[in-house]
Design an enzyme around this catalytic site. Structure first.
Site, PDB file in Angstrom:
ATOM      1  CE  LYS A  38      61.770  28.573  49.473  1.00  0.00           C
ATOM      2  NZ  LYS A  38      62.899  29.495  49.301  1.00  0.00           N
ATOM      3  NE  ARG A 136      64.851  36.952  49.803  1.00  0.00           N
ATOM      4  CZ  ARG A 136      64.468  35.774  49.297  1.00  0.00           C
ATOM      5  NH1 ARG A 136      63.609  35.721  48.285  1.00  0.00           N
ATOM      6  NH2 ARG A 136      64.924  34.643  49.792  1.00  0.00           N
ATOM      7  CG  HIS A 165      69.058  32.913  48.761  1.00  0.00           C
ATOM      8  ND1 HIS A 165      69.264  31.699  48.136  1.00  0.00           N
ATOM      9  CD2 HIS A 165      67.763  33.240  48.513  1.00  0.00           C
ATOM     10  CE1 HIS A 165      68.129  31.313  47.554  1.00  0.00           C
ATOM     11  NE2 HIS A 165      67.209  32.233  47.763  1.00  0.00           N
ATOM     12  NE  ARG A 220      70.382  27.989  51.090  1.00  0.00           N
ATOM     13  CZ  ARG A 220      71.295  28.931  50.878  1.00  0.00           C
ATOM     14  NH1 ARG A 220      72.473  28.861  51.465  1.00  0.00           N
ATOM     15  NH2 ARG A 220      71.025  29.959  50.097  1.00  0.00           N
ATOM     16  CE1 TYR A 261      28.033  31.633  34.812  1.00  0.00           C
ATOM     17  CE2 TYR A 261      30.233  31.079  35.595  1.00  0.00           C
ATOM     18  CZ  TYR A 261      28.863  31.053  35.765  1.00  0.00           C
ATOM     19  OH  TYR A 261      28.319  30.455  36.865  1.00  0.00           O
ATOM     20  CB  CYS A 308      33.274  28.170  35.764  1.00  0.00           C
ATOM     21  SG  CYS A 308      32.611  28.412  34.103  1.00  0.00           S
ATOM     22  CG  MET A 309      34.575  28.610  42.184  1.00  0.00           C
ATOM     23  SD  MET A 309      33.444  29.106  43.484  1.00  0.00           S
ATOM     24  CE  MET A 309      33.335  30.867  43.223  1.00  0.00           C
ATOM     25  CG  ASP A 310      32.405  25.084  41.326  1.00  0.00           C
ATOM     26  OD1 ASP A 310      33.259  25.249  42.216  1.00  0.00           O
ATOM     27  OD2 ASP A 310      31.275  25.598  41.348  1.00  0.00           O
TER      28      ASP A 310
HETATM   29  C1  LIG Z   1      63.907  28.938  48.483  1.00  0.00           C
HETATM   30  C2  LIG Z   1      65.316  28.946  48.898  1.00  0.00           C
HETATM   31  C3  LIG Z   1      66.244  28.054  48.334  1.00  0.00           C
HETATM   32  C4  LIG Z   1      65.899  27.130  47.187  1.00  0.00           C
HETATM   33  O1  LIG Z   1      65.809  27.884  45.991  1.00  0.00           O
HETATM   34  P1  LIG Z   1      65.516  27.155  44.596  1.00  0.00           P
HETATM   35  O2  LIG Z   1      65.656  28.229  43.588  1.00  0.00           O
HETATM   36  O3  LIG Z   1      64.117  26.631  44.686  1.00  0.00           O
HETATM   37  O4  LIG Z   1      66.510  26.081  44.458  1.00  0.00           O
HETATM   38  C5  LIG Z   1      67.516  28.024  48.861  1.00  0.00           C
HETATM   39  N1  LIG Z   1      67.866  28.847  49.863  1.00  0.00           N
HETATM   40  C6  LIG Z   1      67.015  29.752  50.405  1.00  0.00           C
HETATM   41  C7  LIG Z   1      67.470  30.639  51.485  1.00  0.00           C
HETATM   42  C8  LIG Z   1      65.715  29.831  49.933  1.00  0.00           C
HETATM   43  O5  LIG Z   1      64.880  30.731  50.460  1.00  0.00           O
END
Ligand SMILES: *Cc1c(COP(=O)(O)O)cnc(C)c1O
Length: 372
Positions: A38, A136, A165, A220, A261, A308-310
């Site tokens: 992602k 969440r 999660h 994951r 600056y 700075c910006m650049d």
């Molecule tokens: C981002 C995410 C992960 C990965 O998490 P890490 O801490 O980067 O390993 C796994 N599962 C879900 C649902 C996530 O949103």
């Protein structure tokens, strides 16, 4: 349009990504690896990273949105794809057609997916998400039996997995991890009792590295694939991203002359300054002014005055620095350069945010370590 002579570049080492994925796969032996890509692979570029992860044994790829998953399919990634967060207006039909597994958090979402599956004429593959305490997305435990029943009844829906999660996996030993694991086990039992036979997945990078008991069928990992370790383990993860520029001008200034600056920095003695054409438009946070070093000519040197910006200016003392010399703003740290973690610590954030925000139109992204 990226200029042919970029002022700054992120260099992404796909060999490091493959190394990290292999390490995670070995850690989670017995489970499959879902490489989480992602956020444009945390700023590393979703498609090249996804290919490297697949080469190293990731049989799944995880994305936030369907659009991210479509981009992978369009690029020829043929493995399993799992996408878990879309806006209510989205039509799931193209996702089902493209063989993308979908996360489900509620009965109404399930209904919309089932309806899309009927239109497509092919079962939707869904992963039911139980909210075990992150609060969440995910289905609250009180509504879980209803979601499971609805999924078991739904025609054109194949329940592939139950998943959740973790909130504090990066604090190994924290009691919330076991509390979430317990709720997860109960949710799984409820699904089994309803006649489902789903896989399970729960572990992010931190849990993949520290909680073998929570690996289940699929892990994951995200951040660890990119070589950044969210937990203090000794695993040989290799940071894949470095951020580089080069010197475009050098000059001597006399003691007492001030730089950039606001004149916040004044040369304590005669010194050589090197001008680097990278600034906050390129992802160098202005709030690192006065507290940032770069690697230049094999040595760490302080940035003088405001970013700075650049552009930014490096204080090089009496050392010989030349136009064209490479400047490393952050990297894997092995040559003494700052790391993304060092930036994050100074900025009061996490390295996830540093690397993920490095994709800028003006910064060239260059890949090394492609498999030949
Ligand atoms: C981002 C995410 C992960 C990965 O998490 P890490 O801490 O980067 O390993 C796994 N599962 C879900 C649902 C996530 O949103």
């Amino acid at each position: 349009m990226i200029a042919s002579f970029p002022h700054a570049e992120t260099v992404i080492d796909l060999g490091a990504v493959r190394h990290n994925v292999s390490l995670l796969a070995a850690k989670a032996a017995g489970a499959e690896v879902m490489g989480v890509v992602k956020g444009d692979a945390y700023g590393h570029g979703a498609v090249p990273v996804a290919r490297a992860a697949a080469e190293a044994g990731a049989t799944w790829l995880g994305t936030c949105s369907l659009q991210e998953a479509f981009d992978l399919r369009a690029a020829g990634l043929t493995g399993r794809l799992f996408s878990w967060l879309d806006v209510p207006e989205v039509d799931f039909a193209p996702g089902i057609e493209a063989d993308i597994d979908l996360g489900v958090s509620s009965v109404s979402e399930l209904a919309r997916i089932a309806e899309a599956a009927v239109r497509v004429g092919k079962p939707a593959r869904v992963h039911l998400k139980i909210d075990t305490g992150l609060s969440r997305n995910g289905c609250p435990p009180a509504d879980w039996p209803q979601l499971v029943e609805a999924a078991a009844r739904a025609r054109n829906v194949e329940v592939v997995a139950v998943w959740s999660h973790l909130a504090r996996a990066d604090e190994p030993g924290h009691e919330s991890i076991d509390a979430q694991a317990k709720l997860f086990a109960e949710a799984y039992d409820t699904a089994r009792a309803a006649g489902l036979d789903p896989m399970r997945h729960l572990a992010n990078s931190a849990a993949t590295l520290t909680r073998p008991d929570l690996h289940f069928d699929v892990v994951r990992p995200g951040i660890a694939m990119y070589g950044l370790n969210p937990v203090p383990t000794e695993d040989d993860l290799r940071p894949a991203m470095s951020f580089r520029s080069s010197v475009v001008l050098t000059k001597r200034v006399a003691a007492g002359e001030s730089v950039s600056y606001g004149h916040t920095w004044t040369a304590p003695q005669d010194t050589t300054l090197a001008l680097v054409p990278a600034g906050y438009a390129d992802g160098v946070p202005r709030s690192l002014s006065g507290q940032m070093d770069v690697l230049l000519g094999g040595q760490r040197r302080p940035v003088a005055g405001r970013i700075c910006m650049d552009q930014l200016v490096v204080d090089c003392g009496d050392d010989a620095v030349r136009v064209g010399d490479e400047v490393v703003l952050f990297g894997n740290g092995r040559s003494g350069e700052p790391t993304a973690r060092e930036w994050a610590d100074k900025l009061g954030t996490i390295d996830y945010e540093i690397v993920t925000s490095m994709y800028r139109p003006r910064v060239r992204r260059r890949y090394v370590g492609e498999q030949v």
